[in-house]
Design an enzyme around this catalytic site. Structure first.
Site, PDB file in Angstrom:
ATOM      1  N   ASP A  19       0.832  -1.204   0.000  1.00 26.09           N
ATOM      2  CA  ASP A  19       0.000   0.000   0.000  1.00 26.09           C
ATOM      3  C   ASP A  19       0.868   1.255   0.000  1.00 26.09           C
ATOM      4  O   ASP A  19       1.963   1.254   0.560  1.00 26.09           O
ATOM      5  CB  ASP A  19      -0.892  -0.028   1.250  1.00 26.09           C
ATOM      6  CG  ASP A  19      -2.060   0.929   1.145  1.00 26.09           C
ATOM      7  OD1 ASP A  19      -2.269   1.517   0.063  1.00 26.09           O
ATOM      8  OD2 ASP A  19      -2.763   1.111   2.156  1.00 26.09           O
ATOM      9  N   ARG A  23       0.179   7.677  -2.669  1.00 25.77           N
ATOM     10  CA  ARG A  23       0.720   8.754  -1.826  1.00 25.77           C
ATOM     11  C   ARG A  23       2.180   9.036  -2.164  1.00 25.77           C
ATOM     12  O   ARG A  23       2.615  10.182  -2.175  1.00 25.77           O
ATOM     13  CB  ARG A  23       0.579   8.383  -0.334  1.00 25.77           C
ATOM     14  CG  ARG A  23      -0.782   8.749   0.229  1.00 25.77           C
ATOM     15  CD  ARG A  23      -1.064   8.010   1.498  1.00 25.77           C
ATOM     16  NE  ARG A  23      -1.375   6.613   1.222  1.00 25.77           N
ATOM     17  CZ  ARG A  23      -1.422   5.670   2.150  1.00 25.77           C
ATOM     18  NH1 ARG A  23      -1.144   5.970   3.406  1.00 25.77           N
ATOM     19  NH2 ARG A  23      -1.743   4.447   1.826  1.00 25.77           N
ATOM     20  N   HIS A  36       2.718   3.524  -9.079  1.00 22.25           N
ATOM     21  CA  HIS A  36       2.575   2.091  -9.362  1.00 22.25           C
ATOM     22  C   HIS A  36       3.822   1.559 -10.080  1.00 22.25           C
ATOM     23  O   HIS A  36       4.246   0.426  -9.847  1.00 22.25           O
ATOM     24  CB  HIS A  36       1.312   1.835 -10.186  1.00 22.25           C
ATOM     25  CG  HIS A  36       0.046   2.158  -9.438  1.00 22.25           C
ATOM     26  ND1 HIS A  36      -0.176   1.729  -8.140  1.00 22.25           N
ATOM     27  CD2 HIS A  36      -1.057   2.881  -9.785  1.00 22.25           C
ATOM     28  CE1 HIS A  36      -1.364   2.170  -7.727  1.00 22.25           C
ATOM     29  NE2 HIS A  36      -1.906   2.869  -8.704  1.00 22.25           N
ATOM     30  N   LEU A 130      11.379 -20.385  -4.482  1.00 21.88           N
ATOM     31  CA  LEU A 130      10.308 -19.583  -3.887  1.00 21.88           C
ATOM     32  C   LEU A 130       8.972 -19.805  -4.599  1.00 21.88           C
ATOM     33  O   LEU A 130       8.913 -19.790  -5.829  1.00 21.88           O
ATOM     34  CB  LEU A 130      10.687 -18.090  -4.003  1.00 21.88           C
ATOM     35  CG  LEU A 130       9.620 -17.080  -3.605  1.00 21.88           C
ATOM     36  CD1 LEU A 130       9.454 -17.031  -2.084  1.00 21.88           C
ATOM     37  CD2 LEU A 130       9.966 -15.679  -4.129  1.00 21.88           C
TER      38      LEU A 130
HETATM   39  C1  FPP Z   1      -1.884   0.270  -3.294  1.00 21.43           C
HETATM   40  O1  FPP Z   1      -1.422   1.585  -3.411  1.00 21.43           O
HETATM   41  C2  FPP Z   1      -1.412  -0.551  -4.366  1.00 21.43           C
HETATM   42  C3  FPP Z   1      -2.214  -1.130  -5.324  1.00 21.43           C
HETATM   43  C4  FPP Z   1      -3.663  -0.936  -5.398  1.00 21.43           C
HETATM   44  C5  FPP Z   1      -1.673  -1.963  -6.356  1.00 21.43           C
HETATM   45  C6  FPP Z   1      -0.407  -2.716  -6.033  1.00 21.43           C
HETATM   46  C7  FPP Z   1       0.326  -2.762  -7.280  1.00 21.43           C
HETATM   47  C8  FPP Z   1       1.671  -2.703  -7.423  1.00 21.43           C
HETATM   48  C9  FPP Z   1       2.603  -2.704  -6.279  1.00 21.43           C
HETATM   49  C10 FPP Z   1       2.285  -2.593  -8.753  1.00 21.43           C
HETATM   50  C11 FPP Z   1       1.894  -3.666  -9.696  1.00 21.43           C
HETATM   51  C12 FPP Z   1       2.448  -4.989  -9.327  1.00 21.43           C
HETATM   52  C13 FPP Z   1       2.877  -5.886 -10.257  1.00 21.43           C
HETATM   53  C14 FPP Z   1       3.386  -7.201  -9.820  1.00 21.43           C
HETATM   54  C15 FPP Z   1       2.904  -5.621 -11.688  1.00 21.43           C
HETATM   55  P1  FPP Z   1      -2.502   2.743  -3.495  1.00 21.43           P
HETATM   56  O2  FPP Z   1      -2.647   3.115  -4.922  1.00 21.43           O
HETATM   57  O3  FPP Z   1      -3.768   2.327  -2.830  1.00 21.43           O
HETATM   58  O4  FPP Z   1      -1.778   3.861  -2.689  1.00 21.43           O
HETATM   59  P2  FPP Z   1      -2.483   5.015  -1.859  1.00 21.43           P
HETATM   60  O5  FPP Z   1      -3.224   4.343  -0.738  1.00 21.43           O
HETATM   61  O6  FPP Z   1      -1.327   5.826  -1.386  1.00 21.43           O
HETATM   62  O7  FPP Z   1      -3.376   5.754  -2.798  1.00 21.43           O
END
Ligand code: FPP
Length: 244
Positions: A19, A23, A36, A130
């Site tokens: 998460d 931000r 991302h 893994l």
């Molecule tokens: C949360 O951050 C993250 C996600 C909803 C997506 C997780 C995705 C990745 C780490 C990248 C893609 C992964 C791969 C393997 C290709 P948020 O957007 O909710 O952050 P915020 O709470 O700060 O808005």
């Protein structure tokens, strides 16, 4: 590990709620997509660290069944990043001995992504390093409901006596069948929620909430999390050793 066996050591299964990408980007006056992209770089770092450490199972929450509610541009950006990841990383992961598994619904994703998912699982199935599990279009409540539906169907068709249903029978119908339950669940970015992640499987997990935003999470932070876990005392409902 047996009940009451003292400090926890190295977990067999670590699961991460990644998460804070948004931000991280906003703090830098960048579009959310940049967060991302940086998040994918952090995925690479943590997966390599997990291989180096000799971890057995790592589950990463990449996209929840609720994430479809985000604006279409953001969903599109995330799907583009998954495509790129599968195109660019699977051969390296295969060479590292990683076995890939993607848990979640496969009915809503674009067919080309579904194909990539299936191919990544097939081409790494023989590996013994893994286990890298991506929770993708995943929702814990949906997962449990689907398993319950399957049991109910068997009961309705007379193949199963409802009185004989055990937790193990439900467990074996989850996406995670065959995997050990997560010992440690890490959530980055200071939020303290499970957000529909591994609801059933988290029964005895240790939780670690860290303030670091996911794009800033790397090998050092991962090792620090494992170190914290190693000092936890896990009892699984039993008494500590000294009192047993
Ligand atoms: C949360 O951050 C993250 C996600 C909803 C997506 C997780 C995705 C990745 C780490 C990248 C893609 C992964 C791969 C393997 C290709 P948020 O957007 O909710 O952050 P915020 O709470 O700060 O808005």
């Amino acid at each position: 590990m047996a009940a009451g066996s003292g400090n926890a050591g190295l977990p067999r299964h670590v699961a991460v709620i990644m998460d804070g990408n948004g931000r991280w980007a906003t703090m830098r006056h960048l579009p959310r997509k940049a967060g991302h992209i940086a998040g994918v770089a952090a995925v690479r770092k943590v997966v390599r660290a997990a291989c180096k450490i000799g971890l057995e199972n790592l589950t990463l929450y990449a996209f929840s069944s609720e994430n479809w509610k985000r604006p279409a541009t953001e969903v599109g950006a995330l799907m583009g990043l998954f495509r790129l990841y599968f195109q660019q990383d699977v051969s390296e992961l295969r060479d590292l001995g990683v076995r890939m598994r993607i848990i979640g619904s496969r009915t809503r994703v674009d067919p080309d992504i579904r194909t990539m998912i299936e191919e990544s699982e097939l081409s790494t199935a023989h590996n013994s390093g893994l286990n890298l599990i991506f929770a993708f279009d995943y929702g814990g409540k949906e997962e449990i409901a689907a398993a319950a539906r399957e049991l109910a169907r068997a009961a309705a068709e007379g193949r199963l006596d409802p009185e004989t249903i055990t937790p193990e029978m439900l467990n074996s119908r989850l996406f995670t069948a065959g995997l050990p339950e997560p010992d440690l669940i890490i959530r980055t970015s200071g939020e303290r929620r499970l957000s529909n992640f591994l609801l059933w499987q988290a029964a005895y997990a240790e939780f670690l909430f860290v303030d670091t935003l996911w794009p800033d999470f790397g090998e050092a932070e991962f090792r620090a999390a494992l170190d914290q876990f190693s000092h936890r005392e896990r009892r699984f409902g039993a008494l500590p050793d000294a009192k047993a």
